[in-house]
Design an enzyme around this catalytic site. Structure first.
Site, PDB file in Angstrom:
ATOM      1  N   ASN A  11       0.860  -1.190   0.000  1.00 41.07           N
ATOM      2  CA  ASN A  11       0.000   0.000   0.000  1.00 41.07           C
ATOM      3  C   ASN A  11       0.895   1.237   0.000  1.00 41.07           C
ATOM      4  O   ASN A  11       1.507   1.565   1.007  1.00 41.07           O
ATOM      5  CB  ASN A  11      -0.875  -0.045   1.265  1.00 41.07           C
ATOM      6  CG  ASN A  11      -1.680   1.230   1.463  1.00 41.07           C
ATOM      7  OD1 ASN A  11      -1.781   2.063   0.564  1.00 41.07           O
ATOM      8  ND2 ASN A  11      -2.258   1.385   2.647  1.00 41.07           N
ATOM      9  N   TRP A  12       0.945   1.902  -1.160  1.00 36.83           N
ATOM     10  CA  TRP A  12       1.876   3.038  -1.295  1.00 36.83           C
ATOM     11  C   TRP A  12       1.346   4.306  -0.628  1.00 36.83           C
ATOM     12  O   TRP A  12       2.050   5.300  -0.549  1.00 36.83           O
ATOM     13  CB  TRP A  12       2.167   3.290  -2.778  1.00 36.83           C
ATOM     14  CG  TRP A  12       2.868   2.136  -3.456  1.00 36.83           C
ATOM     15  CD1 TRP A  12       3.381   1.011  -2.850  1.00 36.83           C
ATOM     16  CD2 TRP A  12       3.140   1.984  -4.857  1.00 36.83           C
ATOM     17  NE1 TRP A  12       3.948   0.183  -3.783  1.00 36.83           N
ATOM     18  CE2 TRP A  12       3.825   0.749  -5.028  1.00 36.83           C
ATOM     19  CE3 TRP A  12       2.877   2.762  -5.980  1.00 36.83           C
ATOM     20  CZ2 TRP A  12       4.233   0.292  -6.280  1.00 36.83           C
ATOM     21  CZ3 TRP A  12       3.287   2.315  -7.235  1.00 36.83           C
ATOM     22  CH2 TRP A  12       3.961   1.087  -7.372  1.00 36.83           C
ATOM     23  N   LYS A  13       0.104   4.292  -0.219  1.00 36.80           N
ATOM     24  CA  LYS A  13      -0.523   5.463   0.421  1.00 36.80           C
ATOM     25  C   LYS A  13      -0.298   6.722  -0.424  1.00 36.80           C
ATOM     26  O   LYS A  13      -0.242   6.640  -1.640  1.00 36.80           O
ATOM     27  CB  LYS A  13       0.012   5.628   1.849  1.00 36.80           C
ATOM     28  CG  LYS A  13      -0.097   4.350   2.662  1.00 36.80           C
ATOM     29  CD  LYS A  13       0.107   4.583   4.123  1.00 36.80           C
ATOM     30  CE  LYS A  13       0.101   3.255   4.846  1.00 36.80           C
ATOM     31  NZ  LYS A  13       0.168   3.380   6.282  1.00 36.80           N
ATOM     32  N   HIS A  97      -9.299   0.733   5.547  1.00 35.29           N
ATOM     33  CA  HIS A  97      -7.974   0.931   6.149  1.00 35.29           C
ATOM     34  C   HIS A  97      -8.118   1.832   7.383  1.00 35.29           C
ATOM     35  O   HIS A  97      -8.951   2.745   7.393  1.00 35.29           O
ATOM     36  CB  HIS A  97      -7.032   1.570   5.125  1.00 35.29           C
ATOM     37  CG  HIS A  97      -5.610   1.598   5.586  1.00 35.29           C
ATOM     38  ND1 HIS A  97      -5.130   2.566   6.427  1.00 35.29           N
ATOM     39  CD2 HIS A  97      -4.583   0.740   5.353  1.00 35.29           C
ATOM     40  CE1 HIS A  97      -3.852   2.309   6.682  1.00 35.29           C
ATOM     41  NE2 HIS A  97      -3.499   1.213   6.043  1.00 35.29           N
ATOM     42  N   GLU A  99      -6.491   4.260   8.391  1.00 33.65           N
ATOM     43  CA  GLU A  99      -6.365   5.706   8.145  1.00 33.65           C
ATOM     44  C   GLU A  99      -7.673   6.282   7.609  1.00 33.65           C
ATOM     45  O   GLU A  99      -8.005   7.432   7.875  1.00 33.65           O
ATOM     46  CB  GLU A  99      -5.171   5.963   7.204  1.00 33.65           C
ATOM     47  CG  GLU A  99      -3.858   5.787   7.956  1.00 33.65           C
ATOM     48  CD  GLU A  99      -2.686   5.309   7.110  1.00 33.65           C
ATOM     49  OE1 GLU A  99      -2.735   5.403   5.875  1.00 33.65           O
ATOM     50  OE2 GLU A  99      -1.709   4.820   7.722  1.00 33.65           O
ATOM     51  N   GLU A 170      -4.931  -5.398  10.910  1.00 31.61           N
ATOM     52  CA  GLU A 170      -3.929  -4.343  11.037  1.00 31.61           C
ATOM     53  C   GLU A 170      -4.143  -3.585  12.347  1.00 31.61           C
ATOM     54  O   GLU A 170      -4.947  -2.633  12.389  1.00 31.61           O
ATOM     55  CB  GLU A 170      -4.054  -3.371   9.869  1.00 31.61           C
ATOM     56  CG  GLU A 170      -3.799  -4.003   8.524  1.00 31.61           C
ATOM     57  CD  GLU A 170      -3.246  -2.993   7.538  1.00 31.61           C
ATOM     58  OE1 GLU A 170      -2.173  -3.238   6.986  1.00 31.61           O
ATOM     59  OE2 GLU A 170      -3.870  -1.937   7.346  1.00 31.61           O
ATOM     60  N   GLY A 176       2.737   2.083  10.761  1.00 31.33           N
ATOM     61  CA  GLY A 176       3.633   3.214  10.581  1.00 31.33           C
ATOM     62  C   GLY A 176       4.354   3.625  11.851  1.00 31.33           C
ATOM     63  O   GLY A 176       4.958   4.697  11.911  1.00 31.33           O
ATOM     64  N   SER A 216       3.841  -2.363  10.268  1.00 30.86           N
ATOM     65  CA  SER A 216       5.304  -2.315  10.375  1.00 30.86           C
ATOM     66  C   SER A 216       5.981  -3.628   9.990  1.00 30.86           C
ATOM     67  O   SER A 216       6.954  -4.043  10.621  1.00 30.86           O
ATOM     68  CB  SER A 216       5.717  -1.874  11.785  1.00 30.86           C
ATOM     69  OG  SER A 216       5.246  -0.558  12.037  1.00 30.86           O
ATOM     70  N   GLY A 237       2.916  -1.112   4.314  1.00 27.63           N
ATOM     71  CA  GLY A 237       2.929   0.302   3.965  1.00 27.63           C
ATOM     72  C   GLY A 237       4.357   0.767   3.698  1.00 27.63           C
ATOM     73  O   GLY A 237       4.875   0.619   2.592  1.00 27.63           O
ATOM     74  N   GLY A 238       5.016   1.298   4.724  1.00 25.54           N
ATOM     75  CA  GLY A 238       6.339   1.916   4.575  1.00 25.54           C
ATOM     76  C   GLY A 238       7.348   1.084   3.797  1.00 25.54           C
ATOM     77  O   GLY A 238       8.038   1.595   2.906  1.00 25.54           O
TER      78      GLY A 238
END
Ligand code: PEP
Length: 253
Positions: A11-13, A97, A99, A170, A176, A216, A237-238
Protein backbone atom coordinates in the site's frame (compact mmCIF):
# COMPACT_ATOMS: atom_id res chain seq x y z
CA UNK A 1 -7.27 -28.40 0.71
CA UNK A 2 -7.01 -24.75 1.60
CA UNK A 3 -6.83 -22.18 -1.19
CA UNK A 4 -4.87 -19.74 0.92
CA UNK A 5 -1.92 -18.92 -1.32
CA UNK A 6 0.43 -16.38 0.34
CA UNK A 7 -0.36 -12.81 -0.62
CA UNK A 8 2.05 -9.87 -0.35
CA UNK A 9 0.41 -6.46 -0.88
CA UNK A 10 2.07 -3.05 -0.96
CA UNK A 11 0.00 0.00 0.00
CA UNK A 12 1.88 3.04 -1.30
CA UNK A 13 -0.52 5.46 0.42
CA UNK A 14 0.03 9.14 -0.56
CA UNK A 15 3.68 8.61 -1.51
CA UNK A 16 5.88 8.50 -4.61
CA UNK A 17 5.50 10.40 -7.87
CA UNK A 18 4.89 9.29 -11.43
CA UNK A 19 8.48 8.30 -12.16
CA UNK A 20 9.26 6.58 -8.87
CA UNK A 21 5.89 4.81 -8.84
CA UNK A 22 6.48 3.41 -12.30
CA UNK A 23 10.06 2.41 -11.49
CA UNK A 24 8.92 0.59 -8.36
CA UNK A 25 6.12 -1.19 -10.23
CA UNK A 26 8.58 -2.42 -12.87
CA UNK A 27 11.03 -3.61 -10.22
CA UNK A 28 8.25 -5.60 -8.52
CA UNK A 29 7.11 -7.00 -11.86
CA UNK A 30 10.61 -8.18 -12.74
CA UNK A 31 11.24 -9.69 -9.31
CA UNK A 32 7.96 -11.62 -9.31
CA UNK A 33 8.45 -12.87 -12.88
CA UNK A 34 6.42 -16.05 -13.39
CA UNK A 35 6.39 -17.06 -9.71
CA UNK A 36 3.20 -18.97 -8.98
CA UNK A 37 3.72 -19.57 -5.26
CA UNK A 38 2.74 -16.08 -4.12
CA UNK A 39 0.17 -13.45 -5.10
CA UNK A 40 1.52 -9.90 -5.22
CA UNK A 41 -0.37 -6.63 -5.58
CA UNK A 42 0.56 -2.95 -5.39
CA UNK A 43 -1.77 -0.09 -4.49
CA UNK A 44 -0.58 3.19 -6.02
CA UNK A 45 -2.25 6.57 -5.48
CA UNK A 46 -5.32 6.97 -7.73
CA UNK A 47 -3.61 9.29 -10.21
CA UNK A 48 -0.89 6.76 -11.03
CA UNK A 49 -3.15 3.72 -11.12
CA UNK A 50 -3.78 3.78 -14.87
CA UNK A 51 -0.11 3.99 -15.77
CA UNK A 52 1.02 1.44 -13.18
CA UNK A 53 -1.73 -1.00 -14.24
CA UNK A 54 -0.61 -0.69 -17.87
CA UNK A 55 3.00 -1.35 -16.87
CA UNK A 56 1.92 -4.47 -14.98
CA UNK A 57 -0.47 -5.78 -17.65
CA UNK A 58 0.35 -9.36 -18.58
CA UNK A 59 2.48 -9.84 -15.46
CA UNK A 60 1.63 -11.74 -12.28
CA UNK A 61 1.50 -8.52 -10.24
CA UNK A 62 -1.95 -7.12 -9.62
CA UNK A 63 -2.77 -3.46 -9.22
CA UNK A 64 -5.37 -2.05 -6.87
CA UNK A 65 -6.76 1.14 -5.38
CA UNK A 66 -6.42 2.32 -1.79
CA UNK A 67 -10.08 3.25 -1.44
CA UNK A 68 -13.29 3.56 -3.45
CA UNK A 69 -16.67 5.22 -3.24
CA UNK A 70 -19.74 3.50 -1.84
CA UNK A 71 -21.76 5.05 -4.68
CA UNK A 72 -21.74 3.83 -8.29
CA UNK A 73 -21.72 7.31 -9.92
CA UNK A 74 -23.10 10.80 -9.59
CA UNK A 75 -22.59 14.06 -7.74
CA UNK A 76 -19.95 12.95 -5.22
CA UNK A 77 -17.12 15.45 -5.61
CA UNK A 78 -13.68 13.94 -5.15
CA UNK A 79 -14.89 10.34 -5.01
CA UNK A 80 -13.82 7.49 -7.31
CA UNK A 81 -16.32 4.79 -8.29
CA UNK A 82 -15.41 1.09 -8.38
CA UNK A 83 -16.33 0.95 -12.09
CA UNK A 84 -13.76 3.68 -12.81
CA UNK A 85 -11.10 1.67 -11.02
CA UNK A 86 -11.89 -1.39 -13.10
CA UNK A 87 -11.81 0.81 -16.20
CA UNK A 88 -8.17 1.76 -15.57
CA UNK A 89 -7.02 -1.76 -14.76
CA UNK A 90 -7.49 -2.18 -11.02
CA UNK A 91 -8.37 -5.66 -9.84
CA UNK A 92 -8.30 -5.02 -6.08
CA UNK A 93 -9.29 -2.31 -3.64
CA UNK A 94 -8.35 -1.72 0.01
CA UNK A 95 -11.44 -0.97 2.07
CA UNK A 96 -11.65 0.13 5.68
CA UNK A 97 -7.97 0.93 6.15
CA UNK A 98 -7.46 2.38 9.63
CA UNK A 99 -6.37 5.71 8.15
CA UNK A 100 -9.76 5.94 6.42
CA UNK A 101 -11.58 4.86 9.55
CA UNK A 102 -9.71 7.07 12.00
CA UNK A 103 -8.54 10.11 9.99
CA UNK A 104 -11.62 10.38 7.77
CA UNK A 105 -14.28 9.01 10.07
CA UNK A 106 -15.35 6.03 7.98
CA UNK A 107 -17.64 3.74 9.96
CA UNK A 108 -18.25 0.04 9.49
CA UNK A 109 -21.59 0.49 7.66
CA UNK A 110 -19.92 2.69 5.04
CA UNK A 111 -17.07 0.20 4.79
CA UNK A 112 -19.59 -2.61 4.28
CA UNK A 113 -21.29 -0.70 1.45
CA UNK A 114 -17.91 -0.19 -0.22
CA UNK A 115 -17.11 -3.90 0.02
CA UNK A 116 -20.43 -4.78 -1.55
CA UNK A 117 -20.18 -2.24 -4.37
CA UNK A 118 -16.59 -3.25 -5.09
CA UNK A 119 -17.70 -6.88 -5.43
CA UNK A 120 -20.64 -5.93 -7.64
CA UNK A 121 -18.24 -4.21 -10.02
CA UNK A 122 -15.75 -7.07 -10.18
CA UNK A 123 -13.11 -5.78 -7.77
CA UNK A 124 -11.56 -7.97 -5.08
CA UNK A 125 -11.66 -6.07 -1.79
CA UNK A 126 -9.08 -6.27 0.99
CA UNK A 127 -11.15 -5.53 4.08
CA UNK A 128 -8.99 -4.12 6.91
CA UNK A 129 -9.85 -4.44 10.58
CA UNK A 130 -7.88 -3.51 13.66
CA UNK A 131 -8.01 -2.10 17.16
CA UNK A 132 -6.41 1.03 18.61
CA UNK A 133 -3.96 0.80 21.50
CA UNK A 134 -6.62 2.13 23.83
CA UNK A 135 -9.02 -0.60 22.73
CA UNK A 136 -6.34 -3.29 23.15
CA UNK A 137 -5.47 -2.01 26.63
CA UNK A 138 -9.16 -2.10 27.53
CA UNK A 139 -9.26 -5.76 26.33
CA UNK A 140 -11.67 -4.82 23.57
CA UNK A 141 -9.63 -6.14 20.63
CA UNK A 142 -11.97 -9.05 19.89
CA UNK A 143 -15.19 -7.07 20.13
CA UNK A 144 -13.77 -4.27 17.94
CA UNK A 145 -12.37 -6.46 15.16
CA UNK A 146 -15.34 -8.83 15.36
CA UNK A 147 -17.76 -5.96 14.84
CA UNK A 148 -15.69 -4.47 12.00
CA UNK A 149 -15.60 -7.87 10.33
CA UNK A 150 -19.31 -8.66 10.67
CA UNK A 151 -20.43 -5.23 9.45
CA UNK A 152 -17.82 -5.08 6.72
CA UNK A 153 -19.02 -8.41 5.35
CA UNK A 154 -22.76 -7.77 5.74
CA UNK A 155 -24.34 -8.75 2.44
CA UNK A 156 -21.31 -10.74 1.22
CA UNK A 157 -22.17 -14.35 0.44
CA UNK A 158 -19.91 -17.29 1.30
CA UNK A 159 -18.80 -17.86 -2.27
CA UNK A 160 -17.72 -14.23 -2.79
CA UNK A 161 -15.98 -14.33 0.58
CA UNK A 162 -13.85 -17.32 -0.34
CA UNK A 163 -13.07 -16.44 -3.92
CA UNK A 164 -12.87 -12.64 -3.93
CA UNK A 165 -12.41 -11.18 -0.45
CA UNK A 166 -9.15 -10.92 1.49
CA UNK A 167 -9.10 -9.77 5.11
CA UNK A 168 -6.28 -7.85 6.75
CA UNK A 169 -5.72 -7.64 10.48
CA UNK A 170 -3.93 -4.34 11.04
CA UNK A 171 -3.59 -3.27 14.66
CA UNK A 172 -3.76 0.53 14.50
CA UNK A 173 -0.93 0.84 17.05
CA UNK A 174 1.39 -1.07 14.71
CA UNK A 175 0.77 0.94 11.53
CA UNK A 176 3.63 3.21 10.58
CA UNK A 177 4.90 3.16 14.16
CA UNK A 178 7.74 0.66 13.85
CA UNK A 179 5.94 -1.34 16.52
CA UNK A 180 4.92 -4.76 15.23
CA UNK A 181 2.46 -7.17 16.80
CA UNK A 182 4.35 -10.17 18.12
CA UNK A 183 3.76 -13.38 16.21
CA UNK A 184 1.72 -14.58 19.20
CA UNK A 185 -0.48 -11.46 19.19
CA UNK A 186 -1.04 -11.72 15.45
CA UNK A 187 -1.80 -15.44 15.75
CA UNK A 188 -4.40 -14.89 18.47
CA UNK A 189 -6.33 -12.28 16.51
CA UNK A 190 -6.12 -14.21 13.24
CA UNK A 191 -7.51 -17.29 15.00
CA UNK A 192 -10.27 -15.19 16.52
CA UNK A 193 -11.19 -13.69 13.13
CA UNK A 194 -11.30 -17.13 11.54
CA UNK A 195 -13.62 -18.25 14.31
CA UNK A 196 -15.89 -15.27 13.62
CA UNK A 197 -15.93 -16.22 9.94
CA UNK A 198 -16.87 -19.79 10.83
CA UNK A 199 -19.78 -18.42 12.86
CA UNK A 200 -20.92 -15.99 10.17
CA UNK A 201 -20.52 -18.53 7.36
CA UNK A 202 -19.16 -22.02 8.07
CA UNK A 203 -15.86 -23.84 8.75
CA UNK A 204 -14.84 -24.41 5.12
CA UNK A 205 -15.54 -20.76 4.24
CA UNK A 206 -13.42 -19.66 7.20
CA UNK A 207 -10.63 -22.06 6.23
CA UNK A 208 -10.57 -20.84 2.63
CA UNK A 209 -10.44 -17.10 3.36
CA UNK A 210 -7.08 -15.37 3.39
CA UNK A 211 -6.23 -13.15 6.33
CA UNK A 212 -3.18 -10.91 5.98
CA UNK A 213 -1.27 -9.22 8.78
CA UNK A 214 -0.31 -5.55 8.46
CA UNK A 215 1.61 -3.20 10.73
CA UNK A 216 5.30 -2.32 10.37
CA UNK A 217 6.14 -5.45 8.40
CA UNK A 218 9.78 -5.33 7.31
CA UNK A 219 12.36 -7.71 5.83
CA UNK A 220 13.60 -8.57 9.33
CA UNK A 221 10.23 -9.61 10.75
CA UNK A 222 8.35 -10.99 7.74
CA UNK A 223 9.48 -14.59 8.21
CA UNK A 224 8.41 -14.76 11.84
CA UNK A 225 4.99 -13.29 11.01
CA UNK A 226 4.45 -15.49 7.96
CA UNK A 227 5.35 -18.54 10.01
CA UNK A 228 2.34 -17.93 12.27
CA UNK A 229 -0.50 -20.35 11.71
CA UNK A 230 -3.37 -18.42 10.13
CA UNK A 231 -1.26 -15.56 8.74
CA UNK A 232 -1.68 -15.89 4.98
CA UNK A 233 0.27 -12.87 3.84
CA UNK A 234 1.16 -9.29 4.61
CA UNK A 235 -0.22 -5.84 3.82
CA UNK A 236 2.73 -3.49 3.85
CA UNK A 237 2.93 0.30 3.97
CA UNK A 238 6.34 1.92 4.58
CA UNK A 239 8.44 -1.04 3.47
CA UNK A 240 6.54 -1.27 0.17
CA UNK A 241 7.92 2.05 -1.10
CA UNK A 242 11.37 0.87 -2.17
CA UNK A 243 12.50 -2.25 -4.03
CA UNK A 244 15.21 -2.84 -1.43
CA UNK A 245 12.69 -3.16 1.39
CA UNK A 246 9.73 -4.61 -0.55
CA UNK A 247 11.37 -7.30 -2.68
CA UNK A 248 12.95 -9.13 0.30
CA UNK A 249 9.40 -9.54 1.67
CA UNK A 250 8.76 -11.97 -1.17
CA UNK A 251 11.37 -14.28 0.41
CA UNK A 252 9.14 -14.97 3.40
CA UNK A 253 9.78 -18.69 3.72
C1 PEP B 1 -0.60 -0.12 6.23
O1 PEP B 1 -0.79 1.06 6.06
O2 PEP B 1 -1.44 -0.93 5.81
C2 PEP B 1 0.59 -0.52 6.95
C3 PEP B 1 0.61 -1.74 7.43
O3 PEP B 1 1.60 0.40 7.09
P1 PEP B 1 3.07 0.13 7.68
O4 PEP B 1 3.58 -1.13 7.05
O5 PEP B 1 3.87 1.33 7.30
O6 PEP B 1 2.91 -0.03 9.16
Amino acid sequence: MSARKPFVAGNWKMNLERKTALGLALAVRDAVGRREDVDVAVFPPFVYLDEVARALAGSRVRCGAQNCSDEPSGAFTGEIAPAMLVDVGATHVIVGHSERRHLYGEGSELVGRKVQLALEHGLSPILCVGETLEERDARRTESVVGEQLARGLAGVDGRALQTRVTLAYEPVWAIGTGRTATPAQAGEVHAYLRGVLAGLYNEPAAENTRILYGGSVKPDNVRALMAVRGVDGVLVGGASLKPETFLPLLEFR
